[in-house]
Design a protein around this motif. Sequence first.
Motif, short mmCIF file in Angstrom:
data_model
loop_
_atom_site.label_atom_id
_atom_site.label_comp_id
_atom_site.label_asym_id
_atom_site.label_seq_id
_atom_site.Cartn_x
_atom_site.Cartn_y
_atom_site.Cartn_z
N THR A 1 51.64 14.29 49.39
CA THR A 1 50.40 15.04 49.83
C THR A 1 50.63 16.52 50.17
OG1 THR A 1 49.66 13.04 51.02
CG2 THR A 1 48.37 14.97 51.60
N CYS A 2 52.03 16.49 50.80
CA CYS A 2 52.36 17.95 51.39
C CYS A 2 53.23 18.57 50.24
CB CYS A 2 53.11 17.91 52.51
SG CYS A 2 51.79 17.77 53.90
N TYR B 1 55.30 22.89 47.44
CA TYR B 1 53.79 22.98 47.74
C TYR B 1 53.68 24.25 48.70
CZ TYR B 1 48.75 22.30 48.43
OH TYR B 1 47.47 22.67 48.58
N ARG B 2 52.81 25.36 48.47
CA ARG B 2 52.82 26.41 49.19
C ARG B 2 51.56 26.28 49.99
NH1 ARG B 2 55.40 29.19 44.93
NH2 ARG B 2 57.41 29.74 45.52
N ALA B 3 51.42 26.01 51.24
CA ALA B 3 50.28 26.07 52.09
C ALA B 3 50.49 26.85 53.19
CB ALA B 3 49.86 24.31 52.39
N TYR B 4 49.94 26.32 54.36
CA TYR B 4 50.23 27.32 55.68
C TYR B 4 51.79 27.62 55.60
CZ TYR B 4 49.69 29.67 59.91
OH TYR B 4 49.93 30.66 60.79
N TYR B 5 52.32 26.23 55.67
CA TYR B 5 53.76 26.33 55.62
C TYR B 5 54.13 26.03 54.29
CZ TYR B 5 53.23 25.87 60.65
OH TYR B 5 52.90 26.03 62.08
N MET C 1 56.30 23.92 51.58
CA MET C 1 56.78 22.56 51.58
C MET C 1 57.95 22.57 50.56
SD MET C 1 54.46 21.53 53.74
CE MET C 1 52.64 22.19 54.08
N ILE D 1 56.73 18.71 62.54
CA ILE D 1 55.99 17.71 61.59
C ILE D 1 56.87 16.61 61.06
CG2 ILE D 1 54.75 17.78 59.28
CD1 ILE D 1 53.78 20.68 60.12
N ASN E 1 57.74 13.78 63.20
CA ASN E 1 56.86 12.79 63.31
C ASN E 1 56.72 12.02 62.07
OD1 ASN E 1 55.17 12.75 65.73
ND2 ASN E 1 54.57 14.86 65.15
N PRO F 1 51.49 9.00 61.08
CA PRO F 1 52.51 8.58 60.33
C PRO F 1 52.32 7.09 59.66
CG PRO F 1 53.42 9.95 61.96
CD PRO F 1 51.91 9.44 62.51
N ALA G 1 49.96 21.01 58.60
CA ALA G 1 51.04 21.27 57.74
C ALA G 1 50.45 22.26 56.54
CB ALA G 1 51.61 20.10 56.97
N CYS G 2 49.38 22.07 56.25
CA CYS G 2 48.43 22.81 55.28
C CYS G 2 47.52 23.82 55.97
CB CYS G 2 47.75 22.08 54.25
SG CYS G 2 49.03 21.12 53.23
N ILE H 1 44.90 29.39 54.84
CA ILE H 1 45.49 30.49 54.22
C ILE H 1 45.13 30.49 52.77
CG2 ILE H 1 47.74 29.02 53.92
CD1 ILE H 1 49.27 31.50 54.49
N ARG H 2 44.97 31.65 52.08
CA ARG H 2 44.60 31.82 50.51
C ARG H 2 43.41 30.84 50.27
NH1 ARG H 2 50.41 31.82 51.17
NH2 ARG H 2 50.64 29.59 50.28
N ILE I 1 43.24 27.61 50.92
CA ILE I 1 43.12 26.52 51.83
C ILE I 1 42.30 27.18 52.82
CG2 ILE I 1 44.29 25.06 53.61
CD1 ILE I 1 46.72 25.34 51.45
N PRO J 1 45.11 17.56 47.61
CA PRO J 1 45.47 16.47 48.10
C PRO J 1 44.49 15.88 49.06
CG PRO J 1 47.01 18.32 48.94
CD PRO J 1 45.67 18.83 48.29
#
Lengths: 208, 200
Positions: free
Chosen positions: A39-40, A48-52, A54, A81, A84, B126, B135-136, B144-145, B147, B176
């Motif tokens: 997913t990430c 993958y480039r999201a806020y962080y 990955m 992250i 967890n 989890p 995370a996103c 961001i961008r 997202i 996703p």
Amino acid sequence: MTIFGLKAMLRTAMTATVLGAAWPAAADDLHAKLEYCLTCHGTAGQGYRAYYTMPRLAGQQPKYIENQLRAFVERRRTNPIMANVAHGLSPSMFGALAEHFHALTPPPLGGAPRGQLGLGKHIFDEGLPESNVPACAACHGADAHGQDEIPRLAGQLHDYLTSKLANWTRERGQDRARPDISAIMVPTTHNLTHEQIAAVAAYVSTLK
Amino acid sequence: MKRIALTLAALTVLLAAAPAHAGDAMSASIRNCTWCHGTSAQGYTVAPRLAGQQARYLETQLYGFATHRRDNPASKQYMWNATAALKDSTIRDLADYFAALPPRPANDGHRDLAGRGQAIYSQGIPEANVAACLACHGPNAQGIRDIPRLGGLSYSYLKQRLEQWNQGYHGAVPSPMPVVARSLSADEVEALASYLSFVR
């Protein structure tokens, strides 16, 4: 068909039946967990480039992945992250996931600036003896694929690598009582300038 | 010489007129959006808040409507027609315009569910293979961008969008989200939508 050949076939068939009974639940668990990770980390583990940002997991050394998962759980590597995420994994899942990621082969995600690739290649292949920076290739391999606990760098996202190298001592080896293998990288991360880090990160991100 | 001067004069008039004309077209386009999304673009009933949304996300969505890739019922009913005649430059200008407006949180979720929603947002679940939204979408749900910013959108919009990922509708671009939303229970969707509606 010899009698041995028949026996071997029978044994294979029996093993398949036994595994077939036990396998579906475990395979479902593993499949669901893989999907969760990707997913990430990108649908093919390419990063993958999201806020962080990955990191790429595809092609990564299984031993390195297992070590990092353990480091997240034991808080030797700082990442809220992933702490967890790793807490939710059974130890037997560590190895199964790591093997799956190792087998993935998507092309590099790309996106690195191309201006300093020559400097990056020079640092990777030969190091910077005058600054006490060893050649990355000496440990990570000429193809940057890593080995055992030494991670693959080829195709890794340049922005991820830059941020890890720049923050090494704030994120790795955080349990003073239990130093880990990340200590090897400490002098090198301190001896590289920010420009040199960016150059070598951009270079390895282009490798397949 | 005289002809050159005349041509120049004509050009000057044309050039001077062009920006004013473009400005009129732009304000007409903005007005077409704000009929539904509210005069300050803070959202109104089914139309989500646009103010403060990520510009790249807005652009991607407008193209997604225009090409009919984003196909949930409200998109089909309103946004497919609304975007049918938009030029590339208008899409970019509208996205930049709405992204620059200051957003206000809807604050319309269930207060008592916000704590549970915040926990799911920042840690995921989890054991149920639900990835942490943070995370996103970022620690403050700012996006961001391409997202999207989620913080402060209305409870009903957030709830509906989370539900729709499970109902076979498509987003403007592959993401996703169908995988993430599949593992969320109805209670967890309400908790997330409640929490996010209060984020500023």
